[in-house]
Design an enzyme around this catalytic site. Sequence first.
Site, PDB file in Angstrom:
ATOM      1  N   CYS A 416       0.784  -1.138   0.036  1.00  0.00           N
ATOM      2  CA  CYS A 416      -0.084   0.100   0.041  1.00  0.00           C
ATOM      3  C   CYS A 416       1.002   1.224  -0.119  1.00  0.00           C
ATOM      4  O   CYS A 416       0.412   2.182  -0.781  1.00  0.00           O
ATOM      5  CB  CYS A 416      -1.055  -0.194   1.303  1.00  0.00           C
ATOM      6  SG  CYS A 416      -0.151  -0.207   2.700  1.00  0.00           S
ATOM      7  N   HIS A 460      -1.632   0.339   7.283  1.00  0.00           N
ATOM      8  CA  HIS A 460      -2.021   0.737   5.884  1.00  0.00           C
ATOM      9  C   HIS A 460      -1.577   2.216   5.697  1.00  0.00           C
ATOM     10  O   HIS A 460      -1.380   2.853   6.579  1.00  0.00           O
ATOM     11  CB  HIS A 460      -3.601   0.622   5.768  1.00  0.00           C
ATOM     12  CG  HIS A 460      -3.965   0.868   4.480  1.00  0.00           C
ATOM     13  ND1 HIS A 460      -3.663  -0.047   3.448  1.00  0.00           N
ATOM     14  CD2 HIS A 460      -4.928   1.779   3.859  1.00  0.00           C
ATOM     15  CE1 HIS A 460      -4.249   0.572   2.309  1.00  0.00           C
ATOM     16  NE2 HIS A 460      -5.021   1.421   2.564  1.00  0.00           N
ATOM     17  N   ASP A 475      -7.511   6.341  -1.644  1.00  0.00           N
ATOM     18  CA  ASP A 475      -6.771   5.092  -1.487  1.00  0.00           C
ATOM     19  C   ASP A 475      -6.501   4.409  -2.643  1.00  0.00           C
ATOM     20  O   ASP A 475      -7.141   3.667  -3.299  1.00  0.00           O
ATOM     21  CB  ASP A 475      -7.635   4.374  -0.582  1.00  0.00           C
ATOM     22  CG  ASP A 475      -6.754   3.201   0.110  1.00  0.00           C
ATOM     23  OD1 ASP A 475      -5.671   3.090  -0.373  1.00  0.00           O
ATOM     24  OD2 ASP A 475      -7.175   2.407   1.062  1.00  0.00           O
TER      25      ASP A 475
END
Lengths: 660, 319
Positions: A416, A460, A475
Amino acid sequence: MTQFVPIMHRVMPLPVLWVLLLVQGVMVVPFLFYLPPWLGVVFVLVLIWRWRVTHGDMRKAPRSLIVLAMLVGIGGLLLSGLRAYNLDSAVALCVLGYLLKSLEVMRRRDGIFQAYLGYFLTGIFLLYNYTPVGALVAIAMVLANTLALHAVTADQTFCWKRGTKLSLALMVAAVPIMIAGFLFFPRLPPLWSIPNDERGAQTGMSDEVDPGSVASLAQSTEPAFRVQFEGDPPPRQQWYWRGTTLGEFNGRVWRARFRDRNRFQWPRGQLPLAQPGAEQFEYSVLLEATQQHWLYFLDWPTQVRGQEAYVLPDGRAARRNSLSQTYRYEAQSAASVTWPNETALQWYQRLPEQGNEALRQWGLELRQNAGSDAAYIDAILNHIRTEPFRYTLQPPQYLSADSLSDFWFDGRLGFCSHYASAVAYLARVAGIPSRLVGGYLGGTYNQSGDFIQVRQMEAHAWVELWLNGQWQRVDPTAAVAPGRIDLNLDDWLSEDNPSDLPFGARFGRNLGPFNDLRFWWDSVQYQWQVSILNYQQSNALGLLEARFGRINPWHAAASMAVFLGVLGLLMAWFTGLLQLPRRQPEPWASLRRVERQYGNRHTGETVSDFMTRLAYEHPGQREALARLAQLIDTLAYDPQAMLDASRRRDLKQRVEACLK
Amino acid sequence: MRWPAPLQRRLDAWVSRRLPPGRQVTLNQSRIFIVPTRQGLLMLGLALVVLLVAINFESSLNYALGFWLVAMLWAAVHLTYRNLSGLVVQAETAGLVEAGENVSYSLMLSSPRSRYRGPLEFRHEDWGQVGAEMDGRDTQVTLSRPTSQRGRQPLPRFRLESRYPFGLVVAWSHIKMDLDAWAYPKPVEQRLQPVGTEPEGDVSNDHFVQAGTEDFHSLREYQAGDSVHRMHWPSFSRDELVVKHFVDYQAADQWLDWHALPGLAVEMRLSALAWHMLRCQQQDRPFGLRLPGYEIEPDKGQRHLERCRRALAEFGELR
């Protein structure tokens, strides 16, 4: 005057030295998990020497051994990186001292010193491990030291069984006062601040993120924090827990504006904060010790209530002192907020002059074709979606100066943080203010405890862009791995790519009972933290005051006295100091009643003589007394007869006849 | 711990008023004192340190630990008090020794209910400390102390203490038992002067003093109870019942007389008497002891010697 060896100077017998050796083991071994393994080497050295001592070689340790042990210990500490003065090194020195001291334990005074130091180390151990398991270990330590204290005192008469029994008895007897003290003793604020109160390693999101660090965090199944909502929690897709906001980029690493380094320059006073929208959430968070400053919030935080905690203007909250133990705070978040004037927009647009040229060119080209900022971002995300990008826990290390370009054009394998980093960079290339947000995504709802548990594994990173006058969450992970948004990392990976999962997370995933047990243990730990570790003395007082009204000092003193008095009586009864008057068995109790009315029996007077005398003195009762005397005689020599209810009734009637 | 002299005297007086002597002493709450030891106070200090850690590191479990340590001190008071409570100390016997030797006293410890009481310590500066482990209903303790002078040797007021099981508190009592040992004078050689009242001449030549079994002495008339084996059968044929009479030959009775040592001080005289007693005993000669107002008939043997020594030891005491 006869001279004798003062008690404290008496040499201890061998069995006692054995006990002390064992106690030392119990004390030191748990510490080895928290302190440098070098202490283990010293422990073995000491053990070898003490082994000789317990086999009768009662010499003093030679100086060379002491020096060697000291050198190994201190050298080991230095090698392990404990150079700075902080709690870790202080405790390591303390344990080292405990080990070295035991080299010369021969006399009673030394033994007592060892036991007392042991008690103190137990307290220190509780600073490191305050889980329920840690508490059990601490109880074992207290037992061991109490046993040592007993052994030293019992000296020649020491016996394991009796010693253990007495030590346990002492500890159990002390529990009520301990509980009372724990419940009612006021929790004072620290009397002075502890410098360098660092215990163990830092965990959680740090104020510097390079793309690889988040992936390493994701290997751990340790809990990060637990959240309990007032009312319903927001839907699962919104479980973005933000910790740090990283706005400064140097080509590889993202840094926060307010960091540990500059914590004395953090803004104070009235700060421009986001105004909450309509949908708000109230919740409390129990954060594990991270040794860092950052508190975690549901996106976006609007308020925090906790000791020393406050919201910083870059949309996160922090505590000036690092979190050296679990910390509980209450917070408020809103699903949407309106942002006040952002003053640092330019700062959020800054890019390093050099590096990642290919990506910069690619971005500028795309921006020209896109037409608007929003379309540009959409195009980037689309690119991620359509090109063969892959989301993985084990990305290659992009170590060159052009790490982002390498990732974007060649590697296309990332976690991520890689995607977030690249997208934030591309946004800045086009002049859009952007920042990275480090935190957690997801969590597990624990039904029995009614809380959401977030593990390190849920770590994350995502991007926030300043579009249309407000910060918006983007995101990129949703583009490359849409499933990750809805699932926790391990759930998602076990469907997609199980080999990526760390072993601990793979083990026992599909065993129902194991899972239940894990949930149960999580909720036990949560309860432990809420009710024991974060206990406030006002809890019990509040409960009492709600029941009995305001408590003034006199009441407190009186109830304390009563409490101690009752406890003392109980204790006296248990130790056999106090005996309740026992009821006399029949027929002697009946005889006693007669005596009370007519005067006592003389010494040496038998029952029948006594009755005859009474009959002579009280002729009116002659008949009744004779009947009673006969029955008492029968019963006195036939205990079985007393079991008969009719006999007992008969006895009672006859006695009453006499007493009329 | 020693207090300034006047205070110490008052304290001693108070203790002897409060704890009167007896042949048997039962320890109860009015006789047992109990306070934390230095070690116990240190424990309290340690608990405070732990509490300080709790406060400064905001460590909840350390609050519990700190109070646990304090409470353990409290609980230890009961466990230690229990060692002495109900203990019965009974005076048994005390010895008779030569002045200057160690004399021993024996005491019986018992308790109405069987209970392990751990090691108990009897302390006095005369004997340092004597330990006794009490496990069960009774046990015997022997205390011994040096004597310096002839005469009564009362068991001094001693301290019976227990720190068992954790050494955090000490329970003690000052016990004065009604138990006396005696020391007889140290023998010193002195010449005995003849005393006028003693019969002289032929009496001293009469060497047989009592009936015995060794030598034939004479015939005498049969008396009921005489052994058949001693019957003189030749006389029986003449219709006379006669038995043979035997005697043991002995040296003359020696009277060890107070007045046979004129010009000596009291203790010196007693020492001289002790010396002569010992000599007689070694030579296996009977002797009698004559003290002003007290006399022991001549005899010999260990018991007789002890009796005479006791008489010397007790000389001058009110009887």
